[in-house]
Every structure is written in C-alpha cells, then in structure tokens.
Scaffold this motif. Structure first.
Motif, PDB file in Angstrom:
ATOM      1  N   SER A 131     -21.833  21.614  12.379  1.00  0.00           N
ATOM      2  CA  SER A 131     -21.820  22.768  11.481  1.00  0.00           C
ATOM      3  C   SER A 131     -23.179  23.466  11.461  1.00  0.00           C
ATOM      4  O   SER A 131     -23.260  24.701  11.458  1.00  0.00           O
ATOM      5  N   SER A 134     -23.807  25.344  14.913  1.00  0.00           N
ATOM      6  CA  SER A 134     -22.785  26.252  15.427  1.00  0.00           C
ATOM      7  C   SER A 134     -23.042  27.704  15.030  1.00  0.00           C
ATOM      8  O   SER A 134     -23.590  27.973  13.963  1.00  0.00           O
ATOM      9  N   THR A 136     -21.960  31.310  13.535  1.00  0.00           N
ATOM     10  CA  THR A 136     -21.140  31.570  12.349  1.00  0.00           C
ATOM     11  C   THR A 136     -19.682  31.864  12.697  1.00  0.00           C
ATOM     12  O   THR A 136     -18.764  31.304  12.089  1.00  0.00           O
ATOM     13  N   ARG A 139     -17.948  28.694  14.071  1.00  0.00           N
ATOM     14  CA  ARG A 139     -18.213  27.419  13.397  1.00  0.00           C
ATOM     15  C   ARG A 139     -16.929  26.660  13.117  1.00  0.00           C
ATOM     16  O   ARG A 139     -16.862  25.435  13.293  1.00  0.00           O
TER      17      ARG A 139
END
Length: 448
Positions: A131, A134, A136, A139
């Motif tokens: 998370s 990643s 946005t 994600r």
C-alpha cells in the motif's frame, strides 16, 4: 507532496517487484493453510486421531496466525516494514520443514501453530508495504493481487495433492515440505527490498526516507514531515477511527467464518457424496478453489472501475444467496455441491476475500497502519477458528443444512455491516486519508 513521485509510471517495474514478493507471502499463506485440508485424509489413514484432535490440527495454524498478526502488526509499526518482512519468512521456511518431519500428531500441531505465527504476521506486513509503495490509481489492484495470490496458493495445494497422493503413506510429508521450498525462494528475493519511505518519514527519519526515494526514483526528493499528533495503537478505538475499526474487523470476521468454515472441510464434505473416491474429492475441491481464484481475479479487475463499496456489497450478496440455495437442497449431488460451493467462494473472494488487503491499509494513518491491519487480521482469525470448529460440530449435531443456515446468517451479517459502514476510498491518496484522521484528532483535542 514528496510521495507523489511514487505515482510516476517510471516506477512500475519496481512496484511490480514489491507486489510480487509480497504476493509470494500470501501465496505461501494460501498454500500452507490449505495443504493441511488436502493432507488430512492421508494423515488420518496413518495415525489414529480423534475428532477433537483433528479440529485442533486443522485450526492450529489459524490460531498461530491470530497471535502473529496482532504481535507483528504492532512490531511492524514500531521497528519497520522491512525487518519484519524478512523475519516472518524465516518462520515459513523453518516450521514448514519441521511439520514434514513430525513424528506424532502433537508435534505436527505445535509446528503448525508456530508456522501460523509467521502466516499471521505476513498479512499486515505485506499489505502495508504494498500500500505504501503503490501508485494511487493502482493501489487497489496492487493490494488485491496479494489476496488473489492467496487463492493461487490454495489451488496449487490441491494440484500438489493430486500429483503426490499416489506416492504412498508419506505423501502428506512431501506436501508440507514443498511449502518450505517455496518459502526459501521468496525469502531470498525479499532481502533486496528497501524500507518504506512513508514509515521512515512518519518516524522523523527524513534523511533515510530521502535516500530510499532517491534510490527508487533516481531523483533528489524533499521529504515533508508533517506536524501531526503522534499516533498510537489506542487511536484505533478513538471516536475518529472506531467506525473504521469496527468495519474492517466486522466484514473480515464474517468473510473468514463463512470461507474457512466451508473451504477447510470441502474435501470431507465432498467425499461423502463422491462414493469414497479420493481423486474425485480432490478434483471437486480443486475446482472450487479455482473458482475462488477466479472470483479474486474478477474483483481485482473491478476494484478501480466500480470502487470498493459496490464490490464488497455485491460480494456478500452473492455469497449469502449461494448459501441459501445450498441450504434449501436437502439431498445434494456431487455436481450440485461443487457448483454452489464454487459460486459461494467466487462471490466471497470477489470482495470480502480481497478487500481485506485494501481497506485496513487505506483507512488508517501510517503510524498505526500495520497495527490496524494486524488487529483486523487477528479478529478474522477468530472468525476462521470459529468457522473451522463450529462446522463439524453443527454437522454432527444437526446436519449439513443447519450448518449452512448458520453460515448464511453470517453472510447476511457481513452484508449489513458493508451496507452500513463501507466507505469509498477509490482514487484517494493515503496522505489525504491520513489528514482526515489528523484533523478529527486535533478537533477532539481542542474540544477536550
């Protein structure tokens, strides 16, 4: 904001590497938790095991994962993502190997329990790291791919079972040992990954965060350290976060009760209508796991299109409806059971089975993100244990239909929780979600 550089297309290769190696851990989770169900008929043929001992053996790794998730989730927020990320893989290698050489059922239970600690630890560690690295807009897909690999591991467990079953009374030992081999490969590559710059920044270690960002982006990046209240694990139960905490724990608990209660006993259930054929039982169980994987893949493709909230509502709706149809059929055939169980796990994994890697890491700030994921994982393990232990006892006392009605009620509860509390986080930056908590906490402090 400095972490916007993580949205650069130039980092796709590195981000895929982080996701792949994290997914290697969830692959191992799926394999190790499923392989005991595959191996159980062979173990029962070799050792005399009471029903209570069988339940303990089946649930020992899940009980261990309850402890591992809570313990390592908190340690991950304290000491860093990478350190725990590597250490927990050692548990996979060592204890998976030891299970294969167990000389009696108690040794097997103990080693499975210790393996479970590593399994539970990997959930919050891997999900949090993915998370935080990643982009946005992807994600959700990166996080849900972890969950999809869990089901790949489950399918591989059945394939391994089919291939190795003809090897005789020690076939179950080879099945368990293969888990250690897979873990060794993942461990070797995990040590090459860096620490999360978001965690470093949250700890005030801006120089180290800048260095990590420089290495992965090739540019000098200024790290802005926001002046926010210090986060602690007790904040999970504060007024600001209590709804989120209840939601992620609640929906994951309901999913785990239904999924584990059904999947861990699928071979046993199917064997009763497969005329005792071990191969037909494995093929039917493997088919159900394969459809479960398909459900995860469908969810992975939909998550950034329709969003998190519609996906989880659709998931629990389909699961509940499938269980109702199952419960209404008093004399099911093998084909009927395979089809309906397949639909049940397909819908379950489409939402509840993949969003458990997404929501806990999106809804909570960096300082307690792994702790929140660990707490939700631990609560889900309670659901898993309940599902595993309740199912055979309900079947023994009142039959399959009563057990299925119980799981139908659990699915309905998950649907109601999702309708009431599921938020939409699609396309929102982690820092934006963090700021909501910080603003709310500041308001509470001023009011106090």
């Amino acid at each position: 904001m400095s972490f916007e550089y993580l949205d650069s297309p130039k980092l796709k290769k590195f981000q895929r590497k982080v996701t792949l190696l994290s997914a290697g851990g969830t692959f191992l989770d799926g394999y190790d938790l499923t392989i005991i169900a595959v191996a159980m008929p062979l173990i029962l043929n070799q050792w005399e095991i009471t029903p209570i001992m069988q339940g303990l053996l089946t649930s020992s790794a899940v009980i261990g994962s309850f402890i591992g998730a809570m313990w390592f989730g908190n340690l991950t927020d304290k000491y860093g993502r990478k350190a725990m990320y590597v250490i927990d893989l050692l548990a996979f290698v060592i204890f998976a190997a030891l299970t294969a050489f167990s000389q009696n059922v108690w040794q097997l239970i103990i080693f499975r329990f210790l393996l479970g600690i590593g399994i539970g630890a990997d959930y919050p560690i891997s999900a949090t790291l993915v998370s935080e690295f990643s982009p946005t807009k992807q994600r959700g897909q990166h996080s849900t791919s972890l969950a999809a690999m869990w089901f790949v591991g489950a399918v591989v467990a059945y394939i391994v079972g089919i291939v190795l079953a003809p090897l005789g009374q020690n076939a179950w030992r080879y099945m368990l040992l293969i888990g250690a081999f897979f873990a060794l490969i993942v461990f070797y590559f995990r040590v090459t990954l860096p620490e999360s710059p978001r965690w470093l920044a949250a700890k005030g270690r801006d120089a180290e965060a800048k260095e990590v960002m420089r290495k992965i982006t090739g540019m000098e990046v200024e790290i802005a350290i926001p002046n926010k209240p210090k986060q602690k694990i007790g904040d999970l139960f504060s007024k600001s976060l209590l709804r989120r905490t209840f939601f992620v724990c609640g929906f994951w608990f309901c999913y785990a009760v239904a999924y584990y209660g059904i999947s861990m006993y699928t071979p046993t259930i199917l064997k009763t209508v497969a005329n005792g054929s071990q191969m037909m039982t494995y093929i039917g169980s493997g088919t159900i796991s394969l459809l479960g994987l398909l459900g995860a893949v469908v969810g992975l493709t939909l998550i950034e299109k329709i969003g998190r909230r519609p996906l989880i509502i659709l998931s629990f709706s389909g699961l509940t409806l499938s269980l109702i149809v199952l419960a209404l059929n008093p004399v099911p055939t093998l084909l009927f059971l395979v089809i309906l169980f397949s639909f049940a796990v397909l819908f379950a994994n489409m939402g509840g089975g993949i969003l458990n890697f997404v929501y806990p890491t999106e809804l909570f700030p960096t300082g307690i993100r792994a702790s929140a994921s660990g707490l939700a994982t631990s609560v889900s393990r309670v659901g898993s244990i309940l599902g595993i232990l309740v199912f055979p006892n309900l079947v023994a006392a009142w039959g399959n239909r009563a057990a299925l009605w119980f799981f139908t009620a659990i699915g309905l509860l998950g649907l109601l929780i999702s309708l009431w509390l599921a938020p939409e986080t699609k396309g929102r930056k982690l820092e934006e979600l963090n700021n909501e908590f910080a603003s709310s906490l500041s308001d509470q402090t001023l009011m106090g």
